[in-house]
Design a protein around this motif. Structure first.
Motif, PDB file in Angstrom:
ATOM      1  N   ARG A 145     -63.767 -44.034  58.166  1.00 51.22           N
ATOM      2  CA  ARG A 145     -64.240 -42.794  57.754  1.00 51.22           C
ATOM      3  C   ARG A 145     -64.986 -41.766  58.820  1.00 51.22           C
ATOM      4  NH1 ARG A 145     -69.830 -44.833  54.146  1.00 51.22           N
ATOM      5  NH2 ARG A 145     -68.748 -45.538  52.281  1.00 51.22           N
ATOM      6  N   LYS A 146     -65.515 -40.727  58.370  1.00 50.08           N
ATOM      7  CA  LYS A 146     -65.528 -39.431  59.992  1.00 50.08           C
ATOM      8  C   LYS A 146     -66.805 -39.597  60.941  1.00 50.08           C
ATOM      9  CE  LYS A 146     -66.802 -35.707  58.049  1.00 50.08           C
ATOM     10  NZ  LYS A 146     -67.061 -34.416  57.216  1.00 50.08           N
ATOM     11  N   ALA A 147     -66.330 -39.652  62.025  1.00 49.81           N
ATOM     12  CA  ALA A 147     -66.247 -40.111  63.137  1.00 49.81           C
ATOM     13  C   ALA A 147     -66.894 -41.533  63.313  1.00 49.81           C
ATOM     14  CB  ALA A 147     -68.182 -39.691  63.255  1.00 49.81           C
ATOM     15  N   SER A 148     -65.883 -42.006  62.383  1.00 46.22           N
ATOM     16  CA  SER A 148     -66.068 -44.160  62.997  1.00 46.22           C
ATOM     17  C   SER A 148     -64.934 -44.382  63.066  1.00 46.22           C
ATOM     18  CB  SER A 148     -66.231 -44.707  61.792  1.00 46.22           C
ATOM     19  OG  SER A 148     -67.608 -44.504  60.498  1.00 46.22           O
ATOM     20  N   PRO A 149     -64.416 -45.716  64.030  1.00 51.74           N
ATOM     21  CA  PRO A 149     -63.680 -46.060  64.326  1.00 51.74           C
ATOM     22  C   PRO A 149     -63.018 -46.652  63.034  1.00 51.74           C
ATOM     23  CG  PRO A 149     -65.424 -47.549  64.644  1.00 51.74           C
ATOM     24  CD  PRO A 149     -65.685 -46.389  64.763  1.00 51.74           C
ATOM     25  N   PRO A 150     -61.399 -46.832  63.756  1.00 52.03           N
ATOM     26  CA  PRO A 150     -60.786 -47.761  62.819  1.00 52.03           C
ATOM     27  C   PRO A 150     -61.006 -48.307  61.967  1.00 52.03           C
ATOM     28  CG  PRO A 150     -59.437 -46.508  64.999  1.00 52.03           C
ATOM     29  CD  PRO A 150     -60.467 -46.750  65.164  1.00 52.03           C
ATOM     30  N   LYS A 151     -60.562 -48.371  60.496  1.00 51.34           N
ATOM     31  CA  LYS A 151     -61.521 -49.538  59.951  1.00 51.34           C
ATOM     32  C   LYS A 151     -60.242 -51.003  59.849  1.00 51.34           C
ATOM     33  CE  LYS A 151     -63.012 -50.822  55.516  1.00 51.34           C
ATOM     34  NZ  LYS A 151     -63.202 -50.310  53.864  1.00 51.34           N
ATOM     35  N   PRO A 152     -60.730 -52.042  60.136  1.00 50.46           N
ATOM     36  CA  PRO A 152     -59.541 -53.279  60.172  1.00 50.46           C
ATOM     37  C   PRO A 152     -59.385 -53.708  59.003  1.00 50.46           C
ATOM     38  CG  PRO A 152     -61.314 -54.216  61.667  1.00 50.46           C
ATOM     39  CD  PRO A 152     -61.597 -52.295  61.062  1.00 50.46           C
ATOM     40  N   ARG A 153     -58.172 -54.370  58.588  1.00 52.80           N
ATOM     41  CA  ARG A 153     -58.449 -55.311  57.204  1.00 52.80           C
ATOM     42  C   ARG A 153     -57.086 -55.925  57.325  1.00 52.80           C
ATOM     43  NH1 ARG A 153     -55.547 -50.914  55.818  1.00 52.80           N
ATOM     44  NH2 ARG A 153     -53.861 -51.298  54.323  1.00 52.80           N
ATOM     45  N   SER A 154     -56.809 -56.960  56.822  1.00 54.09           N
ATOM     46  CA  SER A 154     -55.972 -57.812  56.457  1.00 54.09           C
ATOM     47  C   SER A 154     -55.679 -57.943  55.360  1.00 54.09           C
ATOM     48  CB  SER A 154     -56.561 -59.807  56.925  1.00 54.09           C
ATOM     49  OG  SER A 154     -56.921 -59.782  58.165  1.00 54.09           O
ATOM     50  N   VAL A 155     -54.165 -58.066  55.339  1.00 54.60           N
ATOM     51  CA  VAL A 155     -53.401 -57.668  54.034  1.00 54.60           C
ATOM     52  C   VAL A 155     -52.283 -59.267  53.936  1.00 54.60           C
ATOM     53  CG1 VAL A 155     -51.591 -56.729  52.751  1.00 54.60           C
ATOM     54  CG2 VAL A 155     -53.599 -54.940  54.420  1.00 54.60           C
ATOM     55  N   LEU A 156     -52.001 -59.785  52.751  1.00 54.44           N
ATOM     56  CA  LEU A 156     -51.841 -61.094  52.517  1.00 54.44           C
ATOM     57  C   LEU A 156     -50.796 -60.860  52.121  1.00 54.44           C
ATOM     58  CD1 LEU A 156     -54.382 -62.933  50.673  1.00 54.44           C
ATOM     59  CD2 LEU A 156     -53.809 -63.201  53.072  1.00 54.44           C
TER      60      LEU A 156
END
Length: 284
Positions: A145-156
């Protein structure tokens, strides 16, 4: 220029005009002395583009069909073999790009997520051990999101062929590099988008596919579309894509006409069977 790009430029100019026109910073007095006038805000809601809906992409963009994807991947593999057989340089780069195209589709990744993958970003899925050590892909540079760090996630991992492609790339393509990057460039850095995009466009032209509407992001569109067509739960697809809202995933539901026709036919047949069952039950 796309609508989102235009809005971003206007937003930047609006912030700059707010800064120079603010008397707290003193630029109004400086301009009065030097130019005989002062700056003022000229960007307002009524004369600039607004953000009124979540999706701002071009309507011409679309996913690949399954047939188109198979042709693309086969052509990319053939290119690697042709370059290697000719004895020329470049087979490793062609091999890398072929695997990147497959992984973008296999995990539904954005390009920036794809280029930042490292060899340590994979793990075993205890509920799907058939994929071995490639059962889970850990995306660490997801869209923020704006002014936020990268958003991590796990993809199966969901496709049977994914693990084999990665194993072969690590064993025969990537080589014994000291870098942890899964897809390093020839100079050891990260791949830039234009490099892979040029390769994709050339392959599309060679295959006679219309390149209008198809780009690297079409692989991500294809991933969501094909999973939904195959009957995967929309909630699961939403998590796989890294979407916070189901409405965002709905944007990617470019289901084919055949799929919609089959779904409609199934629903109509089910309704007819139920109606006939009730009718026969009433007669008895």
């Amino acid at each position: 220029m796309s609508h989102s790009t235009l809005r971003a430029h206007q937003s930047a100019l609006r912030h700059f005009a707010s800064y120079v026109a603010n008397p707290d910073y003193g630029w109004d007095r400086v301009c009065e002395q030097r130019f005989g006038t002062h700056p003022a805000q000229v960007f307002y809601e009524w004369n600039t583009s607004s953000h009124v809906q979540e999706f701002e992409g071009r309507p011409s963009k679309r996913p690949f069909t399954r047939e188109e994807l198979q042709m693309l991947f086969d052509h990319a593999d053939d290119e690697v073999e042709l370059i290697e057989a000719s004895g020329k340089k470049g087979w490793q780069a062609a091999y890398r790009d072929a695997v990147m195209l497959k992984m973008a589709y296999s995990f539904g990744l954005r390009f920036n997520e794809l280029r930042h993958l490292q060899t340590v970003d994979f793990a075993t899925n205890p509920h799907a051990r058939k994929f071995g050590k490639f059962g889970v892909c850990k995306v660490r540079f997801g869209k923020s999101r704006k002014a936020s760090p990268p958003k991590p996630r796990s993809v199966l991992t969901v496709f049977d062929w994914t693990a084999g492609v990665l194993e072969d790339w690590l064993a025969n393509g990537r080589g014994t590099l000291h870098s942890l990057d899964l897809f390093p460039s020839e100079r050891g850095g990260l791949i830039v988008e234009s490099t892979l995009l040029r390769r994709l466009r050339r392959y599309l032209n060679e295959l006679g596919m219309p390149s209008d509407g198809l780009d690297l992001h079409s692989l991500r569109r294809s991933y969501a579309t094909h999973l939904l067509e195959a009957g995967w739960d929309p909630r699961f697809v939403q998590y796989q894509m890294g979407h916070e809202y189901a409405s965002t995933t709905g944007i990617y539901q470019f289901v084919s006409d055949d799929f919609r026709s089959t779904t409609l036919r199934t629903s109509l047949d089910r309704t007819m069977d139920q109606a006939l069952g009730k009718q026969s039950g009433g007669q008895r």
